[in-house]
Design a protein around this motif. Structure first.
Motif, PDB file in Angstrom:
ATOM      1  N   THR A 111       0.834  -1.197   0.000  1.00 51.02           N
ATOM      2  CA  THR A 111       0.000   0.000   0.000  1.00 51.02           C
ATOM      3  C   THR A 111       0.877   1.259   0.000  1.00 51.02           C
ATOM      4  O   THR A 111       1.801   1.374   0.799  1.00 51.02           O
ATOM      5  N   CYS A 112       0.562   2.186  -0.923  1.00 53.79           N
ATOM      6  CA  CYS A 112       1.404   3.384  -1.056  1.00 53.79           C
ATOM      7  C   CYS A 112       0.986   4.450  -0.043  1.00 53.79           C
ATOM      8  O   CYS A 112      -0.049   4.354   0.613  1.00 53.79           O
ATOM      9  N   ALA A 113       1.806   5.487   0.062  1.00 52.83           N
ATOM     10  CA  ALA A 113       1.567   6.542   1.053  1.00 52.83           C
ATOM     11  C   ALA A 113       0.254   7.276   0.787  1.00 52.83           C
ATOM     12  O   ALA A 113      -0.483   7.616   1.722  1.00 52.83           O
ATOM     13  N   ASP A 114      -0.085   7.497  -0.504  1.00 47.35           N
ATOM     14  CA  ASP A 114      -1.333   8.204  -0.820  1.00 47.35           C
ATOM     15  C   ASP A 114      -2.543   7.401  -0.355  1.00 47.35           C
ATOM     16  O   ASP A 114      -3.489   7.934   0.218  1.00 47.35           O
ATOM     17  N   CYS A 115      -2.507   6.086  -0.632  1.00 44.11           N
ATOM     18  CA  CYS A 115      -3.638   5.245  -0.232  1.00 44.11           C
ATOM     19  C   CYS A 115      -3.721   5.147   1.292  1.00 44.11           C
ATOM     20  O   CYS A 115      -4.813   5.134   1.864  1.00 44.11           O
ATOM     21  N   LEU A 116      -2.559   5.075   1.966  1.00 46.45           N
ATOM     22  CA  LEU A 116      -2.562   5.002   3.427  1.00 46.45           C
ATOM     23  C   LEU A 116      -3.220   6.231   4.044  1.00 46.45           C
ATOM     24  O   LEU A 116      -3.970   6.131   5.005  1.00 46.45           O
ATOM     25  N   ILE A 132      -8.355  -0.878  -0.391  1.00 39.31           N
ATOM     26  CA  ILE A 132      -7.951   0.347  -1.091  1.00 39.31           C
ATOM     27  C   ILE A 132      -6.654   0.084  -1.864  1.00 39.31           C
ATOM     28  O   ILE A 132      -5.782  -0.653  -1.396  1.00 39.31           O
ATOM     29  N   ASN A 133      -6.566   0.624  -3.086  1.00 40.70           N
ATOM     30  CA  ASN A 133      -5.339   0.484  -3.884  1.00 40.70           C
ATOM     31  C   ASN A 133      -5.356   1.537  -4.973  1.00 40.70           C
ATOM     32  O   ASN A 133      -6.340   2.277  -5.114  1.00 40.70           O
ATOM     33  N   CYS A 134      -4.291   1.637  -5.731  1.00 46.19           N
ATOM     34  CA  CYS A 134      -4.244   2.582  -6.842  1.00 46.19           C
ATOM     35  C   CYS A 134      -3.251   2.066  -7.874  1.00 46.19           C
ATOM     36  O   CYS A 134      -2.759   0.940  -7.764  1.00 46.19           O
ATOM     37  N   THR A 135      -2.936   2.904  -8.860  1.00 43.82           N
ATOM     38  CA  THR A 135      -2.013   2.481  -9.902  1.00 43.82           C
ATOM     39  C   THR A 135      -0.632   2.151  -9.343  1.00 43.82           C
ATOM     40  O   THR A 135       0.103   1.360  -9.913  1.00 43.82           O
ATOM     41  N   ASN A 136      -0.283   2.764  -8.211  1.00 39.99           N
ATOM     42  CA  ASN A 136       1.049   2.553  -7.652  1.00 39.99           C
ATOM     43  C   ASN A 136       1.117   1.443  -6.611  1.00 39.99           C
ATOM     44  O   ASN A 136       2.184   1.178  -6.070  1.00 39.99           O
ATOM     45  N   CYS A 137       0.002   0.848  -6.283  1.00 41.90           N
ATOM     46  CA  CYS A 137       0.056  -0.160  -5.225  1.00 41.90           C
ATOM     47  C   CYS A 137      -1.091  -1.163  -5.352  1.00 41.90           C
ATOM     48  O   CYS A 137      -2.036  -0.939  -6.087  1.00 41.90           O
ATOM     49  N   GLY A 138      -0.957  -2.251  -4.607  1.00 38.53           N
ATOM     50  CA  GLY A 138      -2.039  -3.230  -4.554  1.00 38.53           C
ATOM     51  C   GLY A 138      -1.637  -4.574  -5.120  1.00 38.53           C
ATOM     52  O   GLY A 138      -0.490  -4.784  -5.526  1.00 38.53           O
ATOM     53  N   ASP A 174      -6.450  10.821 -13.023  1.00 34.08           N
ATOM     54  CA  ASP A 174      -6.684  10.260 -11.687  1.00 34.08           C
ATOM     55  C   ASP A 174      -5.608   9.238 -11.352  1.00 34.08           C
ATOM     56  O   ASP A 174      -5.130   8.518 -12.225  1.00 34.08           O
ATOM     57  N   ARG A 175      -5.232   9.146 -10.081  1.00 32.18           N
ATOM     58  CA  ARG A 175      -4.180   8.185  -9.728  1.00 32.18           C
ATOM     59  C   ARG A 175      -4.705   6.751  -9.680  1.00 32.18           C
ATOM     60  O   ARG A 175      -3.961   5.821  -9.382  1.00 32.18           O
ATOM     61  N   ARG A 176      -5.972   6.567 -10.026  1.00 30.45           N
ATOM     62  CA  ARG A 176      -6.493   5.191 -10.132  1.00 30.45           C
ATOM     63  C   ARG A 176      -6.826   4.832 -11.584  1.00 30.45           C
ATOM     64  O   ARG A 176      -7.502   3.846 -11.857  1.00 30.45           O
TER      65      ARG A 176
HETATM   66 ZN    ZN Z   1      -1.878   3.385  -3.666  1.00 24.18          ZN
END
Ligand code: ZN
Ligand code: ZN
Ligand code: FE
Length: 762
Positions: A111-116, A132-138, A174-176
């Motif tokens: 999990t990235c800092a933004d999602c946290l 929760i997740n996004c393009t940078n994590c998950g 969007d970051r997702r």
């Molecule tokens: Zn994320």
């Protein structure tokens, strides 16, 4: 409005590396918009292609590399000028299709800092949402069913996105954008408890149960964990008893770096590993005052610690407020459970409660385990297990790579397989010990999955020389392919050379527990000279009997007898074993009945651990050696005599003098800590001497140190320091384990080199 004018420039940029499925296209889109440039980007088989147009393209080209998203790794950018076309705006185009992607799926990422931030923000719509997740994590690799990597071919397929999630998914700003597992409480997966608890918030209920001393099975990213409070002696003891795991250390999950530092002493390199997006288990020296129950890791000098890597872990650790034991969800040596029905059936006798969810895990993937080691003046990363977080990232093969697509089946313990095509090799997740039907099935299923993901149809199958390994049998049963057998220690040597991009010759000190030799004997203390293309054996440990075969592996005292016998010490009274058992083993040694010859260094460690009285029997692989290393007096610099002689044209590392010195030293009342340290010193000195001699004779200065024994930090750093002092260049495995998890890649490197040397060979 068009930004192009007659004075505009246009270039085509081909970007190669890991740039798909990591948010690279939306990043490029946003960058182009910000700089007011026009053009397009699309994926192709080698990476992405960008055409960009505007008055000043240099800031774009610079930031393309400098500001790339965290999961992207750019190998190279090829640039070509194009005539300006007067495009309006920047677009993301559909993939060109055709061709074969090198990196269609990326590893699972913490999990990235933004999602946290959103996860713990009461005002956010995903506040406390465990998925929760996004393009940078998950999750990535663990949820992929097939390619292309797109939501319908992941285990997120049963969850149609709600309007708000869909809008995020489709918006390149969007970051997702194109985050395939994107979800929210309105549309995504949810938690539940088993047995069900009406009206309870599953997460709070699980946290309450943990606080009250329960064992909770928790469904994670690559499988189930068994969790309990690490400081709770009763709970940890119960977990050991129910899991039928006697002494093997349990991994821990700490809420953050400062909590981890109360458990173990960390160097800056270890801290960096701990917080990396791969989130492995990091082994580090335990603090004497570490607040964990004694039964977490009895007798182990190190603790394995990781940080939360999924939103569910973050929430659980925050709610419990204490470090947790997080051990794989299985009984003793079975594979970790990852299917819900299976977990409920198998873990019912271990866990008081199961915290699960309805997002399925497609591929079982264990936590990766590594630590940092000093090799000469550099700090290196040593994998003990390479799995979640790292798989399925590819590794390069040296030279032209594999002329024909191949599958390498690995060895037996800690097994992995490896697919290769051209210069790319994909080493699988950790499969486990290939000793039973369950593991063999996940081995075969894993191979099928990888063949589909990476579109490799193997024409060549590579296997170990050992005819009884299930992996060898699997290989020989595949039809319509060419089979290539590779000697075990040659594969260890080749793996290390190949990961360092070396295709020339080197000396290799390959020390492990067991590997089938070309003469059918049990090898394991080998000095080789060779390259991926071939090898010769230039030396080995003095052979002794392995009394009773596999039984000697479980009972190190048998190896102590074998070495005492070889050293002419005979019935040394310091070895506290019942005289009847000892006499029976002595008969085996003298007759050779069911007692093959072995040159195994792993077994020599066992023998010395038994002589020191540290360990007469083991309950898990490598236990005696781990405890012998951990038991060393860190200040002791002395060493026992040891000889490097010659026998049959080969160098022989002969520790008979060492064994006699150990017995005499113990008789004089020297503490085992001193003896253990002096033994390490002796073996290291002999290794340096033998390698330096072999390197001098052969005219090379490159020495490879590999094999499972080199998981021993003390031995590795002492040998490496001696090699550097002798002017030799030391290579150690850093991207794969020194143990048998690296064998499949080594087999692939050997087969590739043989095909290159003899392209027409049948
Ligand atoms: Zn994320
Ligand atoms: Zn939603
Ligand atoms: Fe090995």
């Amino acid at each position: 409005m068009s930004v192009a004018t007659p004075s505009a420039q246009r270039v085509e940029l081909r970007v190669e590396g890991t740039v798909q499925g990591v948010g690279f296209r939306p990043f490029v889109f946003r960058l182009a918009e910000e700089l007011g440039l026009a053009g397009f980007i699309r994926n192709d088989s080698r990476g992405v292609v960008i055409e960009v147009e505007g008055r000043d393209l240099e800031p774009f080209v610079r930031r393309l590399q400098a500001d790339a998203p965290p999961l992207a790794s750019i190998e190279r950018v090829l640039r070509e000028e194009r005539p300006a076309r007067g495009d309006a705006g920047f677009r993301i185009l559909e993939s060109a299709g055709g061709g074969i992607a090198d990196a269609p799926v990326s590893p699972d990422t913490a999990t990235c800092a933004d999602c946290l931030r959103e996860l713990f923000d009461p005002g956010d719509r995903r506040y406390r949402y465990p998925f929760i997740n996004c393009t940078n994590c998950g999750p990535r690799f663990t949820i992929v069913i097939g390619i292309p990597y797109d939501r319908p071919l992941t285990t997120m397929a049963p969850f149609p996105m709600c309007e708000r999630c869909r809008a995020e998914y489709e918006d390149p700003r969007d970051r997702r954008f194109h985050a395939q597992p994107n979800a929210c409480p309105a549309c995504g997966p949810s938690l539940s408890l088993w047995p069900p608890l009406a009206g309870a918030d599953p997460l709070r209920a699980a946290a309450d149960a943990l606080c009250a001393g329960a064992i909770v099975a928790v469904k994670g990213v690559g499988g189930y964990h068994l969790a309990c409070r690490a400081g709770d002696e009763a709970a940890v003891g119960r977990l050991r008893a129910r899991k039928h795991r006697e002494e093997k250390p349990f991994a821990l999950m700490a809420a953050g770096v400062s909590a981890a530092e109360r458990l173990v002493a960390l160097t800056s390199a270890e801290r960096a590993l701990l917080v990396s997006p791969e989130r492995p288990i990091v082994l580090a020296p335990r603090r004497p005052e570490a607040p964990v129950a004694a039964s977490v890791a009895p007798g182990a000098p190190e603790l394995g610690v990781m940080l939360p890597y999924s939103p569910l872990h973050h929430l659980l650790l925050a709610d419990v407020g204490e470090t947790l034991v997080m051990t794989s969800g299985n009984l003793s040596d079975e594979p970790i459970a990852y299917r819900d029905e299976d977990a409920q059936a198998r873990l019912a006798t271990v866990a008081d409660l199961v915290l699960l969810h309805d997002r399925s895990i497609e591929t079982r993937t264990d936590d990766s385990v590594l630590r940092s080691v000093r090799v000469g003046r550099v700090t290196a990363t040593a994998f003990l297990r390479r799995s979640r977080g790292y798989v399925p990232a590819s590794l390069p093969l040296p030279g032209a790579g594999a002329a024909r697509p191949l599958l390498a089946c690995g060895a037996e313990l800690k097994s992995t397989f490896c697919l290769a095509r051209g210069r790319r090799a994909w080493v699988s997740h950790h499969i486990g010990d290939l000793e039973n039907y369950e593991t063999l099935r996940s081995f075969a299923e894993g191979i099928g999955h990888f063949e589909r993901l990476f579109e490799v149809a193997p024409e060549v199958i590579v296997h170990d020389l050992h005819p009884e390994y299930l992996s060898s049998k699997y290989a020989l049963e595949r039809e319509g392919v060419e089979a290539i057998a590779v000697q075990h220690h040659h594969a260890h040597l080749a793996a290390c050379l190949a990961e360092h991009g070396e295709s020339g010759e080197a000396v290799g000190a390959i020390f492990d527990g067991t590997g089938y030799g070309v003469d059918g004997a049990v090898w394991g203390g080998e000095l080789l000279y060779g390259s991926p293309a071939g090898f010769e054996r230039v030396g080995h440990l003095l052979p002794v009997r392995l009394p009773g075969g596999a039984q000697a592996i479980r009972q190190p005292w048998r190896m102590a007898c074998a070495w005492l016998e070889a050293a002419g010490v005979g019935e040394w009274p310091g070895l506290r074993v019942e005289p009847g058992h000892r006499r029976a083993v002595a008969r085996l040694i003298r007759s050779g009945l069911a007692s093959p010859w072995t040159t195994s260094i792993g077994r020599l460690f066992d023998a010395v651990a038994a002589l020191c009285g540290l360990r007469l029997e083991v309950t898990y692989e490598g236990q005696a050696a781990i405890e012998l290393e951990g038991g060393c007096d860190p200040h002791e610099r002395g060493r026992y005599p040891i000889s490097v002689g010659a026998g049959g044209g080969l160098m022989v590392i002969d520790p008979r003098e060492t064994i006699r010195a150990i017995a005499a030293d113990l008789d004089r009342g020297s503490p085992p800590a001193t003896v253990a340290a002096r033994f390490h010193g002796a073996l290291a000195a002999a290794t340096v001497e033998a390698c330096a001699r072999a390197a001098g004779e052969r005219g090379t200065e490159v020495v490879v140190l590999s094999g499972g024994v080199f998981a021993n930090r003390r031995l590795l750093s002492t040998v490496a320091a001696g090699m550097s002092a002798a002017g030799l260049r030391v290579l150690v495995p850093q991207r794969l384990p020194a143990g048998d998890g690296g064998i499949s890649y080594g087999q692939a490197a050997v087969a590739a080199a043989r095909m290159a040397a003899a392209p027409m060979a049948a």
